[in-house]
Scaffold this active site. Structure first.
Site, PDB file in Angstrom:
ATOM      1  N   LYS A 113       0.998  -1.054  -0.015  1.00 39.29           N
ATOM      2  CA  LYS A 113      -0.141  -0.167  -0.003  1.00 39.29           C
ATOM      3  C   LYS A 113       0.853   1.246  -0.016  1.00 39.29           C
ATOM      4  O   LYS A 113       1.964   1.300   0.596  1.00 39.29           O
ATOM      5  CB  LYS A 113      -0.906   0.021   1.291  1.00 39.29           C
ATOM      6  CG  LYS A 113      -1.844   0.983   1.309  1.00 39.29           C
ATOM      7  CD  LYS A 113      -2.758   1.169   2.709  1.00 39.29           C
ATOM      8  CE  LYS A 113      -4.027   2.088   2.420  1.00 39.29           C
ATOM      9  NZ  LYS A 113      -4.824   2.056   3.738  1.00 39.29           N
TER      10      LYS A 113
ATOM     11  N   SER B 164      -9.830   2.083   2.988  1.00 35.60           N
ATOM     12  CA  SER B 164      -9.064   2.738   1.962  1.00 35.60           C
ATOM     13  C   SER B 164      -7.976   1.939   1.294  1.00 35.60           C
ATOM     14  O   SER B 164      -7.303   2.227   0.177  1.00 35.60           O
ATOM     15  CB  SER B 164      -7.868   3.872   3.011  1.00 35.60           C
ATOM     16  OG  SER B 164      -7.165   3.256   3.661  1.00 35.60           O
TER      17      SER B 164
ATOM     18  N   SER C 156     -10.223  -0.332   6.928  1.00 37.63           N
ATOM     19  CA  SER C 156      -9.593  -0.148   5.653  1.00 37.63           C
ATOM     20  C   SER C 156      -8.936  -1.324   5.130  1.00 37.63           C
ATOM     21  O   SER C 156      -8.582  -1.230   4.185  1.00 37.63           O
ATOM     22  CB  SER C 156      -8.639   1.137   5.644  1.00 37.63           C
ATOM     23  OG  SER C 156      -9.341   2.310   5.628  1.00 37.63           O
TER      24      SER C 156
END
Ligand SMILES: [Mg+2]
Ligand SMILES: [Zn+2]
Lengths: 95, 484, 493
Positions: free
Chosen positions: C78, C157, C181
């Site tokens: 990420k 997210s 998330s």
């Protein structure tokens, strides 16, 4: 507790985000929407409830007083938008 | 002694509180492993934590915590076994995180006191409100470029103790005495080097004036003063300014002011930071700081003797004057020097030699006690020679000068220079006889009633002995011969 | 090549050790897969050179018999994780071009264990969002589609991470979970995602959103792979003061422990208006699976559940408003020049932060400001304690808690909502665990009527990730979830 344009301008200034005048109204209404929803919390009786800042059970770990870092000016300045003679450079500040 | 200030319309009382930022003596910074050394190349003593790089996290330095506790103990203050680090949020070029990690609601040290021994012998207790740990900011330089400021983060994150007094001071002199005493205590404790030129101690000065007996007036805060002189100047200026405004029918604005070192004046800050809203909240990267009582006890047991206690000992047990005691205890090194030098000697005599001759010589040569040639034992030795009559006080001054120069001990100097006092009554008698014989006219005058001439004979004998005759014996024997 | 992409990490590890494949082959296949599925926009950068040289190192270590537990496994990261020498931007314009000279502890642990970095994955800007639509790189797309072929969000997210793993463009991926998330995008993409106990994974080197809630965790296609990755990620880190010094049990042992005799709580408050009826049905099915496997299902109450989301939307923005103050154009990232320092700040932050981030900074600044602190921030912290107390009470009588992961399946990209709060409701079932610091896992358990994946969430006691893997494995086995998304690498469409 309702947020108006003036409050939006004040918060924007505190947060150092320049919000154009024409967006302030819209932002005020969005913030009010969120704040109204958040106001649900008023229904909860929290008398005598201690605020909880962290769920971590342990105390604050402490490190030894040894110099283990520094002398990495190149890394510190590697991403800097403006620099001169090893300093960070910003628009002149008037105190 | 009244500290009231005379205005045009009557008397004013001055109210002063000090917020002192004292740099904690430590090797590394409060929350990062970068060095605290002064004078490094720009941004050399900066870690990625100090530069607030994304994802960097603070980890606290144990020694800084212990230094704060020691300082609290030295100020007879309450130690808070649980304290909390908060973020004080504001934007500034030398504040990379956009917040300062400080302590707001729960500081590490609570209320304490500091004793001031005033020159007139009276004692004042100044209240300590709190002491908290926080990060120092970096340094902005505004003179390098016409339209830019330059930022150096070497100081960023260095541990500071903010020591906040109660508004207990009533004159600039008292504020200076407070700062001097605080500095002395910190230096005794070894928790701050007190080096004001390097910025290790800076004071924010809160000043207000009021009519005696009335409520506190509105105060101003003059920030970041780094010398005793500036502090006194700033206070004097603020007091005069405030009195004038009020007497002219105006009001004091509660505001932050800056001191102009050149002009000796203060002025309101131009960037009137929009209504200080620091949005303090507990730093979620840190947890409450918990100090075991055991650790506090251990630190307390290991504290050095502090100036108040030494001073009391010097006046009560050794019989020193308040002045000598104050001078000797101001610095830990001086007190230790004195203690060593005076052990087994005449305590008052040693104090006198230290405060007059030794300090005088140091002053003149620009040396410090630490790098001077005379050791405590050597100074004690010199006083010893006076005490046992080996040399006179007058000769001792010569001996001292040689010692200061060469680093030799008193006995050696006396020996080498042949300065030993002559206490041989035969030798002295011979010199007296010679003087009497060579000054028959003066002898006649003296015996005719001109008593004042006695000093002349003493001087002649001492001169004949090159100053080495025991003055007491000279006096006694001379009087016997002349009056006999 | 489709064969190699269908291997789980556990299978790939075995194949690497038996040398039926090489790490370089595996990395090459995944680089190609990332390329093939690039229309999903789940990568913001594929670091092919990095991957191939790391894979070559892995092959050497395998040959030398020095393989780590993730040796040769291709991992996507990420973009919230700082990776040394590789741009790390939190998918924000304000960090454009930022190349950290340091590696986050979590990714360093993964590389230490032999993982191979494929690249940086798309996410919501500063992890603020539930659909990966606030990213400066544009939305990541869910490889799953309903019959109408409309692009769906992968959740957020960590949307790029979930999308990439589901699309077989990464074998596993890191995520972070501040309010759901990891678990919500895992559910939306039909994969496994775990949010560990707060303090389990170091936050050092991860761009902070809300420090008291943020926690990194693994995405994978199977529960076993997830446990493997978790074992490598977690560590006690002296550089993070909130990192916990708790021993991590052998998670692989937990996989086959089963749930016999386990008490599993079913909280009656985990329902809301607008919930997909298929989600409710799946939740009941999940209870039946666990009961059949020998668990005792217990009706429990978590009375303050409905207040978790509003409390979260005070605490998280408050912390974020402060955490994001460092993005000021002085030391790195974007700078918009201006004559005064304040205008440089104001213009830089206006141009650098997207709308949602600005909105949250504004809310956070407001709730901390003079006069509102007690009414908002302290109030939220008090409610936070009540929520934690609810869980503490529940865990006195149960070993784990079973809930839906999300109220609905994935929604269309660009779904217009006039009210930001509507989007916030996606996190209603995941946020409580963040406030209480508890571990939670989302396991794919079925499809809804539109053929979109749904997940079940299991919550556990602090530091009891092992139980989550035991329960998760039972759900995985019972569900037999074998559906695959249409837009996957090596797929047919
Ligand atoms: Mg101050
Ligand atoms: Zn301060």
């Amino acid at each position: 507790m309702s947020v108006d344009k003036t409050t939006v301008a004040k918060i924007a200034r505190l947060a150092r985000i320049n919000v154009p005048e024409e967006r302030q109204e819209q932002l005020a209404s969005e913030l009010n929407g969120i704040l109204d929803w958040i106001a649900e919390l008023d229904q909860v009786d929290t008398d005598n409830v201690e605020p909880l800042a962290s769920v971590t059970g342990h105390g604050l770990p402490q490190r030894d007083d040894a110099v283990t870092d520094g002398n990495r000016v190149d890394e510190v300045l590697a991403n800097v938008p403006e620099t001169a003679s090893g300093f960070f450079v910003v628009p002149k500040v008037v105190e | 002694m009244s500290d009231l200030v005379e205005g045009r319309t009557g008397q004013w009382e001055v109210v002063i509180g000090l917020e002192v930022h004292a740099q904690v003596s430590s090797n590394a910074k409060l929350f990062s492993g970068a060095s605290t050394d002064f004078g490094a190349e720009p941004n050399a003593n900066v870690s990625l934590v100090d530069a607030a790089m994304p994802g960097m996290l603070p980890v606290i330095n144990r020694e800084c915590v212990r230094q704060a506790v020691r300082t609290g103990l030295g100020l007879h203050a309450e130690i808070n076994l649980v304290s909390v680090f908060d973020r004080k949020n504001y934007f500034y070029a030398d504040l990379p995180q956009g917040y300062q990690i400080s302590q707001f609601k729960q500081p590490i040290v609570g209320e304490g006191t500091l004793r001031l021994d005033m020159p007139d012998g009276s004692v004042r207790e100044i209240g300590i409100e709190r002491l908290h740990l926080e990060q120092d900011a970096g340094k902005s330089m505004h003179d390098q470029h016409p339209s830019k400021s330059y930022i150096d983060l070497n100081r960023t994150g260095v541990a500071l103790m903010e020591i906040v007094s109660k508004p207990d001071m009533r004159s600039a002199a008292e504020a200076a005495a407070y700062l001097k005493k605080l500095r002395s205590i910190l230096r005794y404790l070894g928790t701050c080097d007190g080096n004001m030129e390097e910025g290790s101690m800076r004071a924010d000065v809160n000043v207000s004036v009021r009519r005696p007996g009335e409520e506190f007036g509105t105060r101003t805060e003059t920030k970041n003063l780094n010398s005793m002189r500036f502090i006194q100047q700033a206070i004097d200026y603020e007091v005069a300014r405030q009195i004038e405004i009020i007497e002219d029918g105006g009001q004091i604005d509660q505001e932050t002011r800056l001191f102009d070192t050149g002009a000796g004046t203060t002025r309101a800050m131009r960037s009137k930071e929009d209504a200080h809203d620091y949005r303090y909240f507990p730093d979620p990267d840190l947890l409450p700081l918990v100090i075991p009582q055991d650790e506090v006890d251990e630190l307390k047991a290991a504290l050095p003797e502090l100036p108040d206690a030494i001073r009391d000992r010097l006046t009560n047990d050794y019989g020193l004057s308040a002045y000598d005691a104050a001078v000797i205890t101001e610095e830990r090194e001086t007190a230790a020097f004195y203690e060593e030098a005076s052990t087994g000697r005449d305590r008052k005599l040693v104090a006198n030699w230290m405060t007059v001759e030794l300090f005088g010589a140091l002053n003149k040569s620009g040396q410090t006690l630490a790098d001077c040639n005379i050791s405590p034992v050597a100074l004690g030795g010199l006083v010893g020679l006076i005490e046992d009559g080996t040399i006179s006080g007058k000769i001792a001054k010569d001996v001292f000068a040689h010692m200061f120069e060469s680093g030799k001990d008193a006995a050696t100097v006396v020996e080498e220079k042949g300065l030993k006092q002559v206490s041989d009554s035969g030798a002295i008698e011979a010199m007296i006889d010679e003087v009497i014989a060579g000054n028959a006219d003066k002898v006649a005058e003296y015996r005719g009633g001109k008593d004042k001439l006695f000093g002349f004979f003493v001087g002649q004998v001492m001169k004949a002995s090159k100053g080495q005759a025991n003055p007491g014996m000279v006096n006694q024997m001379l009087r016997a011969k002349l009056d006999g | 090549m489709s064969d190699i992409l269908s291997m789980t990490a556990v299978e790939a590890r075995a194949a690497l050790d038996k040398k039926t494949i090489s790490a370089v082959e595996l990395a090459t296949a995944y680089i190609a897969a990332a390329e093939e599925t690039s229309s999903l926009n789940n990568y913001v950068a594929v670091t092919a050179d990095h991957a191939l040289s790391m894979a070559a190192q892995s092959d050497k270590r395998i040959a030398a018999g020095e393989a780590g537990i993730l040796e040769g496994i291709p991992v996507g990261v990420k973009d919230l994780f700082c990776t040394a020498g590789v741009a790390s931007t939190a998918c924000s314009r304000i960090l454009q071009g930022f190349i950290p000279p340091y590696e986050s502890t979590v990714t360093a642990n993964l590389w230490q264990a032999g993982g191979v970095m494929l690249g940086k994955l798309n996410c919501d800007e500063f992890a603020m969002g539930s659909g990966n639509e606030t990213s400066a790189y544009g939305p990541a797309i869910n490889p799953w589609q309903a019959g109408d072929g409309v692009d769906l969000v992968p959740g957020g997210s960590s949307g790029g991470s979930a999308s990439a793993v589901a699309a077989r463009a990464a074998l596993m991926a890191t995520g972070t979970d501040t309010g759901g998330s990891i678990r919500q995008p895992a559910a939306f993409c039909g994969i496994v995602g775990l949010k560990p106990t707060y303090g389990r994974c170091s936050r050092w080197g991860i761009v902070a959103f809300a420090s008291s809630l943020d926690q990194a965790g693994p995405f994978s296609r199977t529960v076993a792979d997830n446990a493997l990755m978790m074992q490598a990620m977690a560590s006690h880190d002296p550089k993070d003061s909130t990192s916990a010094d708790e021993p991590m049990p052998d998670l692989s042992a937990a996989l086959d422990a089963g749930v016999k005799g386990m008490r599993v709580g079913v909280p009656r408050e985990y329902v809301m208006d607008g919930m997909d009826p298929d989600v409710v049905a799946l939740w009941q099915t999940g209870q039946a699976w666990l009961r059949d496997a020998g668990a005792e299902l217990v009706d429990i109450s978590l009375p303050h559940t409905k207040y978790a989301l509003p409390a979260y939307y005070i605490i998280a923005p408050a912390e974020a408003s402060s955490n994001l103050a460092r993005y000021d154009g002085v030391r790195y990232g974007l700078r918009v020049e201006a004559d005064s320092l304040d205008d440089m700040y104001g213009e830089t932050r206006a141009a650098g932060f997207g709308e949602e981030v600005q909105r949250r900074i504004m809310i956070g600044t407001y709730v901390l400001s003079a006069g509102y602190y007690d009414a908002y921030y302290l109030k939220a912290q008090r409610v936070r304690r009540l929520i934690k107390d609810d869980f503490d009470t529940a865990f006195q009588s149960v070993d784990a808690i079973l809930t839906p992961a999300t109220p609905t399946a994935a929604f269309p990209v660009g779904r217009t909502v006039d009210d930001p709060v509507t989007n916030y409701l996606n996190d209603v079932f995941t946020v409580p665990a963040n406030l209480a610091g508890l571990p939670g896992i989302s396991v794919p358990a079925g499809l809804n009527a539109d053929g979109l994946p749904l997940g079940l969430q299991v919550l556990g006691r602090p530091f009891d990730e092992a139980t989550l893997y035991s329960v998760g494995r039972v759900i995985e086995d019972a569900a037999g979830f074998s559906a695959t998304p249409t837009r996957r690498a090596g797929g047919t469409s």
